[in-house]
Design an enzyme around this catalytic site. Structure first.
Site, mmCIF file in Angstrom:
data_model
loop_
_atom_site.group_PDB
_atom_site.id
_atom_site.type_symbol
_atom_site.label_atom_id
_atom_site.label_comp_id
_atom_site.label_asym_id
_atom_site.label_seq_id
_atom_site.Cartn_x
_atom_site.Cartn_y
_atom_site.Cartn_z
ATOM 1 C CB VAL A 22 31.271 34.329 -45.008
ATOM 2 C CG1 VAL A 22 31.021 34.750 -46.443
ATOM 3 C CG2 VAL A 22 32.296 33.215 -44.941
ATOM 4 C CB SER A 23 29.160 35.429 -40.056
ATOM 5 O OG SER A 23 29.075 36.809 -40.298
ATOM 6 C CB SER A 24 28.986 30.578 -40.167
ATOM 7 O OG SER A 24 28.227 30.458 -41.343
#
Length: 189
Positions: A10-12
């Site tokens: 996931v990106s964050s």
């Protein structure tokens, strides 16, 4: 037959890996062969789990499994580099939510096409965002992009300095970073 090696990203930090990890386990990936990380997919910089997976986590005959292609890479070049690394090691790629399995000719073709479309979409989105910002900035004083209002009162810094306070005590008194105090004092001179 090789192992199934899972990769979730996931990106964050605020996002959850649970859905991806559950899907990978349901696909047959065992927990000891699951690589997960919370980091942007725009480049391979800082992606330690991916580096470990590609470096020593896979062997000839293994299959890397991810839920969607954009979890693995966000640019066509990066995606093709990863695919080449896997191919050189004799490792296949399977994507659960898209009909990609590099074990088949059709899967290889679809893999390449999706990667190109994904990069195209990201590029178009960035161009539109830039056009919107440029149009707003062109409005001059009427622009919604005025920046964040100053949270530090420069006059208070100068007044406290005039009272003989040093930058450290000024920073503590105002609840700001000492570097900000130095910057304001430098600008005032």
């Amino acid at each position: 037959m090789g192992e199934l090696i899972g990769y979730a990203r996931v990106s964050s930090r605020g996002q959850s890996l649970d859905v991806q990890e559950d899907a990978l386990r349901m696909a047959g990936v065992s927990p000891e062969h699951l690589y997960s990380e919370k980091v942007s997919g725009r480049s391979r910089d800082g992606r330690a789990a991916l580096a470990e997976l590609l470096g020593r986590g896979v062997r000839k005959g293994d299959t890397v499994v991810c839920t969607r292609l954009d979890r693995l890479a966000r640019s066509t070049r990066d995606l093709l580099d990863i695919a080449k690394t896997l191919e050189d090691k004799g490792v296949h790629l399977r994507v659960l939510e898209q009909p990609i399995d590099t074990n088949t000719a059709a899967g290889k073709l679809f893999f390449t096409m999706l990667g190109a479309f994904g990069e195209f979409e990201a590029t178009i989105r960035a161009e539109r965002q830039r056009e919107g910002i440029d149009a707003a900035l062109a409005k001059g004083p009427e622009s919604p992009f005025k920046g964040r209002p100053a949270s530090i009162d420069a006059e208070k810094i100068v007044a406290l300095r005039a009272q003989g306070k040093n930058p450290t005590s000024i920073a503590k008194a105002l609840g700001v970073a000492r570097s900000s105090v130095y910057r304001y004092l430098h600008d005032a001179d």
